[in-house]
Design a protein around this motif. Structure first.
Motif, PDB file in Angstrom:
ATOM      1  N   ALA A 148      -6.224  49.652  17.513  1.00  0.00           N
ATOM      2  CA  ALA A 148      -6.716  48.404  17.630  1.00  0.00           C
ATOM      3  C   ALA A 148      -6.449  47.392  18.604  1.00  0.00           C
ATOM      4  N   ILE A 149      -5.839  47.338  19.526  1.00  0.00           N
ATOM      5  CA  ILE A 149      -5.645  46.604  20.418  1.00  0.00           C
ATOM      6  C   ILE A 149      -6.888  46.113  21.436  1.00  0.00           C
ATOM      7  N   PRO A 150      -7.598  44.994  21.272  1.00  0.00           N
ATOM      8  CA  PRO A 150      -8.775  45.015  22.513  1.00  0.00           C
ATOM      9  C   PRO A 150      -8.124  44.867  24.107  1.00  0.00           C
ATOM     10  N   VAL A 151      -8.947  45.876  24.324  1.00  0.00           N
ATOM     11  CA  VAL A 151      -8.712  45.750  26.418  1.00  0.00           C
ATOM     12  C   VAL A 151     -10.018  44.784  27.134  1.00  0.00           C
ATOM     13  N   ARG A 152      -9.637  44.007  27.788  1.00  0.00           N
ATOM     14  CA  ARG A 152     -10.748  43.628  28.512  1.00  0.00           C
ATOM     15  C   ARG A 152     -10.437  44.107  29.775  1.00  0.00           C
ATOM     16  N   MET A 153     -11.125  44.611  30.503  1.00  0.00           N
ATOM     17  CA  MET A 153     -11.431  45.324  31.970  1.00  0.00           C
ATOM     18  C   MET A 153     -11.549  44.607  32.654  1.00  0.00           C
ATOM     19  N   SER A 154     -10.555  44.474  34.142  1.00  0.00           N
ATOM     20  CA  SER A 154     -11.347  43.679  34.892  1.00  0.00           C
ATOM     21  C   SER A 154     -10.456  44.056  35.790  1.00  0.00           C
ATOM     22  N   ARG A 155     -11.162  42.986  37.075  1.00  0.00           N
ATOM     23  CA  ARG A 155     -10.599  43.208  38.894  1.00  0.00           C
ATOM     24  C   ARG A 155      -9.464  42.927  39.233  1.00  0.00           C
ATOM     25  N   VAL A 156      -8.261  43.304  39.048  1.00  0.00           N
ATOM     26  CA  VAL A 156      -7.149  42.800  38.319  1.00  0.00           C
ATOM     27  C   VAL A 156      -5.956  42.958  40.196  1.00  0.00           C
ATOM     28  N   ASP A 157      -5.674  42.661  41.240  1.00  0.00           N
ATOM     29  CA  ASP A 157      -4.691  42.396  41.954  1.00  0.00           C
ATOM     30  C   ASP A 157      -2.575  43.200  41.476  1.00  0.00           C
ATOM     31  N   PHE A 158      -2.929  44.518  41.496  1.00  0.00           N
ATOM     32  CA  PHE A 158      -1.817  45.002  41.254  1.00  0.00           C
ATOM     33  C   PHE A 158      -0.224  44.216  41.950  1.00  0.00           C
ATOM     34  N   LEU A 159      -1.070  43.618  43.380  1.00  0.00           N
ATOM     35  CA  LEU A 159       0.330  43.655  44.010  1.00  0.00           C
ATOM     36  C   LEU A 159       1.125  42.265  43.753  1.00  0.00           C
ATOM     37  N   SER A 160      -0.421  41.373  43.043  1.00  0.00           N
ATOM     38  CA  SER A 160       0.099  40.186  43.048  1.00  0.00           C
ATOM     39  C   SER A 160       0.714  40.251  42.239  1.00  0.00           C
ATOM     40  N   LEU A 161       0.671  40.881  40.931  1.00  0.00           N
ATOM     41  CA  LEU A 161       1.176  40.982  39.491  1.00  0.00           C
ATOM     42  C   LEU A 161       2.766  40.824  40.355  1.00  0.00           C
ATOM     43  N   LEU A 162       2.959  41.749  40.410  1.00  0.00           N
ATOM     44  CA  LEU A 162       4.223  42.276  41.021  1.00  0.00           C
ATOM     45  C   LEU A 162       4.801  41.099  41.203  1.00  0.00           C
ATOM     46  N   ASN A 163       4.442  40.489  42.710  1.00  0.00           N
ATOM     47  CA  ASN A 163       5.033  39.040  43.289  1.00  0.00           C
ATOM     48  C   ASN A 163       4.927  38.162  42.092  1.00  0.00           C
ATOM     49  N   GLN A 164       4.498  37.774  41.138  1.00  0.00           N
ATOM     50  CA  GLN A 164       4.427  37.094  40.210  1.00  0.00           C
ATOM     51  C   GLN A 164       4.999  37.061  39.724  1.00  0.00           C
ATOM     52  N   GLY A 165       5.935  38.610  38.532  1.00  0.00           N
ATOM     53  CA  GLY A 165       6.797  38.693  37.899  1.00  0.00           C
ATOM     54  C   GLY A 165       7.889  38.441  38.409  1.00  0.00           C
ATOM     55  N   LEU A 166       8.390  38.924  39.655  1.00  0.00           N
ATOM     56  CA  LEU A 166       9.578  39.067  40.426  1.00  0.00           C
ATOM     57  C   LEU A 166       9.702  37.614  40.683  1.00  0.00           C
ATOM     58  N   GLY A 167       8.950  36.924  40.755  1.00  0.00           N
ATOM     59  CA  GLY A 167       9.123  34.870  40.880  1.00  0.00           C
ATOM     60  C   GLY A 167       9.682  34.611  39.588  1.00  0.00           C
ATOM     61  N   GLU A 168       8.725  34.907  38.210  1.00  0.00           N
ATOM     62  CA  GLU A 168       9.600  34.911  37.410  1.00  0.00           C
ATOM     63  C   GLU A 168      10.844  34.982  36.719  1.00  0.00           C
ATOM     64  N   MET A 169      10.924  35.840  37.377  1.00  0.00           N
ATOM     65  CA  MET A 169      12.671  36.765  37.555  1.00  0.00           C
ATOM     66  C   MET A 169      13.137  36.481  38.757  1.00  0.00           C
ATOM     67  N   ASN A 170      13.305  35.609  39.022  1.00  0.00           N
ATOM     68  CA  ASN A 170      13.987  35.046  40.382  1.00  0.00           C
ATOM     69  C   ASN A 170      15.124  35.197  40.230  1.00  0.00           C
ATOM     70  N   GLU A 171      16.009  34.046  39.063  1.00  0.00           N
ATOM     71  CA  GLU A 171      16.995  33.910  38.335  1.00  0.00           C
ATOM     72  C   GLU A 171      17.873  34.936  38.202  1.00  0.00           C
ATOM     73  N   LYS A 172      17.029  35.991  37.344  1.00  0.00           N
ATOM     74  CA  LYS A 172      17.762  37.005  37.033  1.00  0.00           C
ATOM     75  C   LYS A 172      17.785  38.284  38.187  1.00  0.00           C
ATOM     76  N   VAL A 173      17.087  37.993  39.229  1.00  0.00           N
ATOM     77  CA  VAL A 173      17.489  39.378  40.113  1.00  0.00           C
ATOM     78  C   VAL A 173      18.107  38.950  41.424  1.00  0.00           C
ATOM     79  N   GLU A 174      19.066  37.290  41.034  1.00  0.00           N
ATOM     80  CA  GLU A 174      20.102  36.697  42.596  1.00  0.00           C
ATOM     81  C   GLU A 174      21.368  37.053  41.547  1.00  0.00           C
ATOM     82  N   ALA A 175      21.382  37.099  40.036  1.00  0.00           N
ATOM     83  CA  ALA A 175      22.099  36.705  39.692  1.00  0.00           C
ATOM     84  C   ALA A 175      22.588  38.795  39.604  1.00  0.00           C
ATOM     85  N   ALA A 176      21.917  39.343  39.552  1.00  0.00           N
ATOM     86  CA  ALA A 176      22.356  40.781  39.568  1.00  0.00           C
ATOM     87  C   ALA A 176      21.762  40.928  40.608  1.00  0.00           C
ATOM     88  N   ASN A 177      22.700  40.413  42.264  1.00  0.00           N
ATOM     89  CA  ASN A 177      22.260  40.708  43.903  1.00  0.00           C
ATOM     90  C   ASN A 177      21.510  41.157  44.131  1.00  0.00           C
TER      91      ASN A 177
END
Length: 192
Positions: free
Chosen positions: A92-121
């Motif tokens: 029942a989940i709608p899937v909207r396929m498109s061209r996605v930059d995987f590396l860009s998404l990864l970097n975005q995720g790391l940026g958003e979790m920056n504080e937690k990454v730093e806290a865990a060193n």
């Protein structure tokens, strides 16, 4: 005729084996979900009991309320994840396929979790041969996968260690999937 019966028997055996595996996976899922839901609930009950015993004027009350809020948010997230998993398994989940930059998404995720990454060193080492890795996917669903993986890395990695993320060479050479051939090979060591 005997050959036909043997084929039917083989197909039946494969279907039964597949069904047994599915049933085991369902049992394991229910067990894991039950445990995951029980953990924050048990903690919530404990802190509510402490607040009842010590009273709302207790010096520990603000700390208990913070913990209750965290556990409530965790329980809410687990419930939403369970709901999404049920929708996904039912198709029942709608899937909207498109061209996605995987590396860009990864970097975005790391940026958003920056504080937690730093806290865990943690030190993230990203090894990529291209500037972009395009995939055909639903961007929101892929984002959830990346976010979940990063959360697990933060949860289960030992502090003061490196986390390696490697993107393999594309089977299509330097052009890569969706690349224009101008990408340069690079290796970054990122400390977020």
């Amino acid at each position: 005729m005997a050959e036909g019966i043997n084929k039917i028997t083989g197909a039946t055996s494969a279907a039964v084996e597949s069904e047994l595996k599915n049933q085991q996976m369902k049992t394991d899922l229910i067990s894991n979900v039950s445990h995951d839901l029980k953990t924050p609930l048990t903690s919530m009950v404990t802190y509510i009991d402490l607040m009842k015993t010590e009273g709302l004027d207790s010096e520990n009350a603000p700390k208990y309320l913070d913990i209750l809020q965290q556990k409530t948010e965790r329980l809410q997230q687990l419930t939403e994840d369970l709901f999404e998993a049920a929708k996904a398994s039912s198709g029942a989940i709608p899937v909207r396929m498109s061209r996605v930059d995987f590396l860009s998404l990864l970097n975005q995720g790391l940026g958003e979790m920056n504080e937690k990454v730093e806290a865990a060193n943690l030190e993230f080492v990203i090894e990529a041969q291209q500037l972009h890795y395009f995939v055909k996917a639903d961007g929101q669903l892929l984002w959830r996968v990346i976010s979940n993986l990063l959360s697990n890395v933060l949860k289960y990695s030992q502090e003061n260690t490196r986390v390696y993320v490697s993107f393999p060479d594309s089977a299509r050479g330097k052009r890569g999937a969706g690349g224009n051939g101008d990408e340069k090979h690079f290796k970054t060591v990122s400390q977020y």
